[in-house]
Design a protein around this motif. Structure first.
Motif, PDB file in Angstrom:
ATOM      1  N   VAL A 149       0.841  -1.194   0.000  1.00 23.97           N
ATOM      2  CA  VAL A 149       0.000   0.000   0.000  1.00 23.97           C
ATOM      3  C   VAL A 149       0.876   1.244   0.000  1.00 23.97           C
ATOM      4  O   VAL A 149       1.886   1.288   0.718  1.00 23.97           O
ATOM      5  N   THR A 150       0.490   2.258  -0.766  1.00 20.50           N
ATOM      6  CA  THR A 150       1.164   3.556  -0.688  1.00 20.50           C
ATOM      7  C   THR A 150       0.137   4.641  -0.374  1.00 20.50           C
ATOM      8  O   THR A 150      -1.035   4.532  -0.744  1.00 20.50           O
ATOM      9  N   LEU A 151       0.606   5.676   0.309  1.00 20.25           N
ATOM     10  CA  LEU A 151      -0.195   6.856   0.582  1.00 20.25           C
ATOM     11  C   LEU A 151       0.503   8.068  -0.012  1.00 20.25           C
ATOM     12  O   LEU A 151       1.721   8.052  -0.245  1.00 20.25           O
ATOM     13  N   LEU A 152      -0.248   9.125  -0.242  1.00 22.19           N
ATOM     14  CA  LEU A 152       0.325  10.355  -0.777  1.00 22.19           C
ATOM     15  C   LEU A 152       1.166  11.050   0.299  1.00 22.19           C
ATOM     16  O   LEU A 152       0.798  11.083   1.470  1.00 22.19           O
ATOM     17  N   SER A 153       2.279  11.604  -0.123  1.00 29.18           N
ATOM     18  CA  SER A 153       3.196  12.214   0.837  1.00 29.18           C
ATOM     19  C   SER A 153       2.782  13.622   1.252  1.00 29.18           C
ATOM     20  O   SER A 153       3.140  14.086   2.327  1.00 29.18           O
ATOM     21  N   GLY A 154       2.025  14.310   0.414  1.00 27.14           N
ATOM     22  CA  GLY A 154       1.653  15.685   0.710  1.00 27.14           C
ATOM     23  C   GLY A 154       0.565  15.777   1.763  1.00 27.14           C
ATOM     24  O   GLY A 154      -0.473  15.114   1.667  1.00 27.14           O
ATOM     25  N   LEU A 155       0.781  16.580   2.759  1.00 24.40           N
ATOM     26  CA  LEU A 155      -0.186  16.750   3.836  1.00 24.40           C
ATOM     27  C   LEU A 155      -1.556  17.142   3.304  1.00 24.40           C
ATOM     28  O   LEU A 155      -2.576  16.527   3.644  1.00 24.40           O
ATOM     29  N   ASP A 156      -1.606  18.172   2.479  1.00 24.10           N
ATOM     30  CA  ASP A 156      -2.890  18.681   2.005  1.00 24.10           C
ATOM     31  C   ASP A 156      -3.609  17.691   1.097  1.00 24.10           C
ATOM     32  O   ASP A 156      -4.834  17.682   1.033  1.00 24.10           O
ATOM     33  N   GLU A 157      -2.853  16.862   0.391  1.00 23.62           N
ATOM     34  CA  GLU A 157      -3.461  15.877  -0.490  1.00 23.62           C
ATOM     35  C   GLU A 157      -3.953  14.644   0.256  1.00 23.62           C
ATOM     36  O   GLU A 157      -4.869  13.962  -0.195  1.00 23.62           O
ATOM     37  N   SER A 158      -3.345  14.333   1.382  1.00 21.70           N
ATOM     38  CA  SER A 158      -3.562  13.024   2.000  1.00 21.70           C
ATOM     39  C   SER A 158      -4.529  13.020   3.181  1.00 21.70           C
ATOM     40  O   SER A 158      -5.257  12.048   3.404  1.00 21.70           O
ATOM     41  N   PHE A 159      -4.545  14.080   3.975  1.00 23.33           N
ATOM     42  CA  PHE A 159      -5.160  13.976   5.300  1.00 23.33           C
ATOM     43  C   PHE A 159      -6.660  13.723   5.271  1.00 23.33           C
ATOM     44  O   PHE A 159      -7.202  13.002   6.108  1.00 23.33           O
ATOM     45  N   ALA A 160      -7.379  14.314   4.311  1.00 26.72           N
ATOM     46  CA  ALA A 160      -8.845  14.264   4.357  1.00 26.72           C
ATOM     47  C   ALA A 160      -9.376  12.847   4.195  1.00 26.72           C
ATOM     48  O   ALA A 160     -10.215  12.388   4.988  1.00 26.72           O
ATOM     49  N   LEU A 161      -8.909  12.118   3.181  1.00 26.17           N
ATOM     50  CA  LEU A 161      -9.384  10.749   2.968  1.00 26.17           C
ATOM     51  C   LEU A 161      -9.089   9.874   4.180  1.00 26.17           C
ATOM     52  O   LEU A 161      -9.924   9.055   4.583  1.00 26.17           O
ATOM     53  N   LEU A 162      -7.917  10.048   4.767  1.00 24.74           N
ATOM     54  CA  LEU A 162      -7.531   9.225   5.920  1.00 24.74           C
ATOM     55  C   LEU A 162      -8.405   9.536   7.131  1.00 24.74           C
ATOM     56  O   LEU A 162      -8.746   8.650   7.906  1.00 24.74           O
ATOM     57  N   MET A 163      -8.774  10.800   7.285  1.00 23.43           N
ATOM     58  CA  MET A 163      -9.708  11.157   8.352  1.00 23.43           C
ATOM     59  C   MET A 163     -11.092  10.577   8.085  1.00 23.43           C
ATOM     60  O   MET A 163     -11.769  10.090   9.002  1.00 23.43           O
ATOM     61  N   GLN A 164     -11.527  10.635   6.846  1.00 18.99           N
ATOM     62  CA  GLN A 164     -12.838  10.088   6.513  1.00 18.99           C
ATOM     63  C   GLN A 164     -12.902   8.599   6.855  1.00 18.99           C
ATOM     64  O   GLN A 164     -13.945   8.095   7.280  1.00 18.99           O
ATOM     65  N   GLY A 165     -11.771   7.917   6.665  1.00 13.97           N
ATOM     66  CA  GLY A 165     -11.713   6.509   7.029  1.00 13.97           C
ATOM     67  C   GLY A 165     -11.927   6.274   8.511  1.00 13.97           C
ATOM     68  O   GLY A 165     -12.289   5.170   8.940  1.00 13.97           O
ATOM     69  N   GLU A 166     -11.692   7.338   9.300  1.00 13.21           N
ATOM     70  CA  GLU A 166     -11.923   7.261  10.750  1.00 13.21           C
ATOM     71  C   GLU A 166     -13.330   7.733  11.126  1.00 13.21           C
ATOM     72  O   GLU A 166     -13.656   7.876  12.297  1.00 13.21           O
ATOM     73  N   GLY A 167     -14.155   8.012  10.101  1.00 15.48           N
ATOM     74  CA  GLY A 167     -15.523   8.450  10.360  1.00 15.48           C
ATOM     75  C   GLY A 167     -15.677   9.925  10.628  1.00 15.48           C
ATOM     76  O   GLY A 167     -16.714  10.370  11.138  1.00 15.48           O
ATOM     77  N   VAL A 168     -14.674  10.733  10.262  1.00 15.59           N
ATOM     78  CA  VAL A 168     -14.688  12.174  10.543  1.00 15.59           C
ATOM     79  C   VAL A 168     -15.422  12.930   9.439  1.00 15.59           C
ATOM     80  O   VAL A 168     -15.261  12.639   8.254  1.00 15.59           O
ATOM     81  N   ASP A 169     -16.208  13.909   9.828  1.00 16.37           N
ATOM     82  CA  ASP A 169     -16.810  14.850   8.883  1.00 16.37           C
ATOM     83  C   ASP A 169     -15.728  15.875   8.537  1.00 16.37           C
ATOM     84  O   ASP A 169     -15.396  16.740   9.350  1.00 16.37           O
ATOM     85  N   ILE A 170     -15.173  15.769   7.332  1.00 12.57           N
ATOM     86  CA  ILE A 170     -14.012  16.605   7.006  1.00 12.57           C
ATOM     87  C   ILE A 170     -14.373  18.059   6.744  1.00 12.57           C
ATOM     88  O   ILE A 170     -13.486  18.902   6.601  1.00 12.57           O
ATOM     89  N   THR A 171     -15.640  18.382   6.690  1.00 14.77           N
ATOM     90  CA  THR A 171     -16.011  19.787   6.535  1.00 14.77           C
ATOM     91  C   THR A 171     -15.855  20.552   7.844  1.00 14.77           C
ATOM     92  O   THR A 171     -15.870  21.776   7.857  1.00 14.77           O
TER      93      THR A 171
END
Length: 393
Positions: A199-221
Motif C-alpha cells: 500500500v502507498t499513501l500520498l506524501s503531501g499533507l494537504d493531499e492526504s489527510f482528508a481521505l484518511l480522516m474520513q476513514g476514521e468516520g470524521v466529517d471533514i467539513t
C-alpha cells in the motif's frame, strides 16, 4: 483527448510549507502581508487593452492533436471576443509559484498576470492574505448558472466570491482488483493483512489527510485537531508495522501499473489514464467518503485586465466549452451540464465520457464526496511537523 495526465507529469508535493521568510510570514499570518479589499483593484485597462495574461499548469487545456500550439477552446474565445490571451504553462508546483509571485503581492505590486490556476488549499492562503480580487458574478452568468453545487461553498471562500474551479477531482483509492482478488469498499480495507507492504499513501499533507480522516468516520467539513492526531497515530503505527510501503507523489502510478503495489491513495484523473492501459485498475470512493477538491481560477491583486479575465472564466462555464475541456483533460468537470453535451455526441468515444463517473460522478458517488475544511495558517506548522515526521520529509 489528453494522452498523459497533467497531474501524473507535474504535481506539487503537498504544500507543507514555503521556504525562508515567506514560510514564516504565511505560517504566522503576519498582519502587514494582508491587503484590504479596497486596496486590491487597480485601474482596469480591459476596455482599451483587449488582452490578458493567463498562467496555468502544463497539460491542463485542450490542444489540437495535429497542431500542438493550437488550443481550440482558447482560440475560439480570442476569435469571438477579440481579446488576445497570453497563455503560459508556468505553474509546476503550488509552493514554487507562490514563491514566484508573493513578493509582488506582499509589496502591493502587479504580478503581471491577470488569471492564475492553483490548488484550493493554496487558494485558501491567497484569499486569507487578501491577495486576490472579488469577482463580479453579475458579469459571469454562466458561472452563476452552471457551477457544480458541490463546489460552491468551500470553507476558505464561502460563495466562491474570489475563486472559480477550473477543474476538479477526487482523492480516493486505486487498486488492482485482479491481483488483489477482492474488492475495496472502505478505507479500512487498506489495512488488511493481504495488503501489508503493498500500500502507498500520498506524501503531501494537504493531499492526504482528508481521505484518511474520513476513514476514521470524521466529517471533514468540520474536522478538529483531535481528529487529525487520531488519524496520524494510526498511520504512524501502520508505518512502524511495515504495512505502508512508502509515501509517494505521482510515482504511485508506475508502482500500481507494475504490480509492485496493489492499492494506493490516488487521484481520479490519474486513474482514467491508467485504466486505458490496464483495465484491472479500479478507482473507488470509499463508503465513508472521499475528498472532492478543485484547482481554481483566481484574479491577483492589481491585475490590469480584470474584466477580460472574468469574461474568460465565464466562457469556460458554457456547457459546450466545458465539455470540450473535459473531453481532453479527463478530470471531474465542474460544469455538470456539460455531461449532456458529451452524451449527445455522435463520436462514440466522446459520448462514453458522459457515463464515466470519474468525470461526471453519479448521484451515489456524489453523496459520498465532501470538500475538506482547509488547514489554517495557525494550525499548519504543528500539523506539518507531525505529518512530515511520519512521512520522513
Amino acid at each position: 483527448m489528453a494522452d498523459l495526465s497533467r497531474r501524473a507529469l507535474l504535481r506539487g508535493m503537498g504544500g507543507t510549507g514555503v521556504t525562508g521568510a515567506l514560510a514564516a510570514m504565511t505560517g504566522c499570518g503576519v498582519p502587514p502581508a494582508y491587503v484590504k479589499e479596497a486596496d486590491r483593484q487597480g485601474a482596469d485597462r480591459s476596455a482599451r487593452d483587449r488582452k490578458l495574461v493567463f498562467a496555468n499548469w502544463p497539460l491542463y487545456i485542450d490542444v489540437d492533436d495535429r497542431h500542438k500550439q493550437r488550443r481550440p477552446t482558447l482560440d475560439a474565445f480570442e476569435r469571438h471576443t477579440g481579446i488576445s490571451v497570453t497563455y503560459t504553462e508556468e505553474i509546476n508546483d503550488n509552493d514554487e509559484f507562490f514563491g514566484k509571485i508573493s513578493p509582488a503581492l506582499m509589496n502591493h505590486q502587479s504580478t503581471g498576470r491577470d488569471l492564475i490556476v492553483i490548488s484550493d488549499w493554496m487558494c485558501a492562503r491567497f484569499v486569507r492574505l487578501g491577495w486576490v480580487q472579488k469577482m463580479d458574478r453579475a458579469a459571469q452568468p454562466n458561472v452563476a448558472a452552471h457551477l457544480d453545487p458541490l463546489l460552491r461553498t468551500p470553507h476558505f471562500d464561502p460563495g466562491r466570491t474570489h475563486s472559480v474551479p477550473w477543474q476538479s477531482g477526487i482523492t480516493g483509492i486505486a487498486y488492482n482488483r485482479k491481483k488483489l482478488g477482492r474488492e475495496i469498499k472502505h478505507t479500512s480495507d487498506l489495512w488488511k493483512d493481504d495488503l501489508r507492504g503493498r500500500v502507498t499513501l500520498l506524501s503531501g499533507l494537504d493531499e492526504s489527510f482528508a481521505l484518511l480522516m474520513q476513514g476514521e468516520g470524521v466529517d471533514i467539513t468540520r474536522w478538529k485537531a483531535d481528529d487529525f492526531y487520531r488519524m496520524t497515530d494510526r498511520i504512524r503505527r501502520l508505518v512502524s508495522e511495515g504495512h505502508i510501503r512508502r509515501f509517494t507523489g505521482n510515482d504511485y502510478i508506475k508502482d500500481l501499473d507494475s504490480g509492485d503495489v496493489l492499492a494506493a491513495q490516488a487521484y481520479s484523473g490519474d486513474v482514467i489514464q491508467l485504466q486505458a492501459d490496464n483495465p484491472d485498475i479500479e478507482f473507488v470512493v470509499p463508503q465513508e467518503g472521499a475528498e472532492l477538491w478543485a484547482e481554481s481560477l483566481l484574479i491577483p491583486n492589481l491585475a490590469e485586465h480584470k474584466r477580460n479575465a472574468e469574461r474568460l472564466i465565464d466562457y469556460y462555464y458554457r456547457p459546450e466549452v466545458a465539455a470540450e475541456l473535459a473531453a481532453w483533460v479527463n478530470y471531474v468537470c465542474p460544469v455538470p451540464a456539460a455531461r449532456e453535451v458529451l452524451a449527445s455526441s455522435k463520436d462514440k468515444e466522446r459520448a462514453a465520457l458522459a457515463e464515466d463517473p470519474l468525470i461526471f460522478p453519479d448521484d451515489a458517488m456524489r453523496r459520498r464526496l465532501a470538500i475538506a475544511r482547509d488547514i489554517t495558517s495557525k494550525e499548519r506548522p504543528a500539523f506539518a511537523k507531525e505529518w512530515n515526521g511520519i512521512v520522513g520529509l
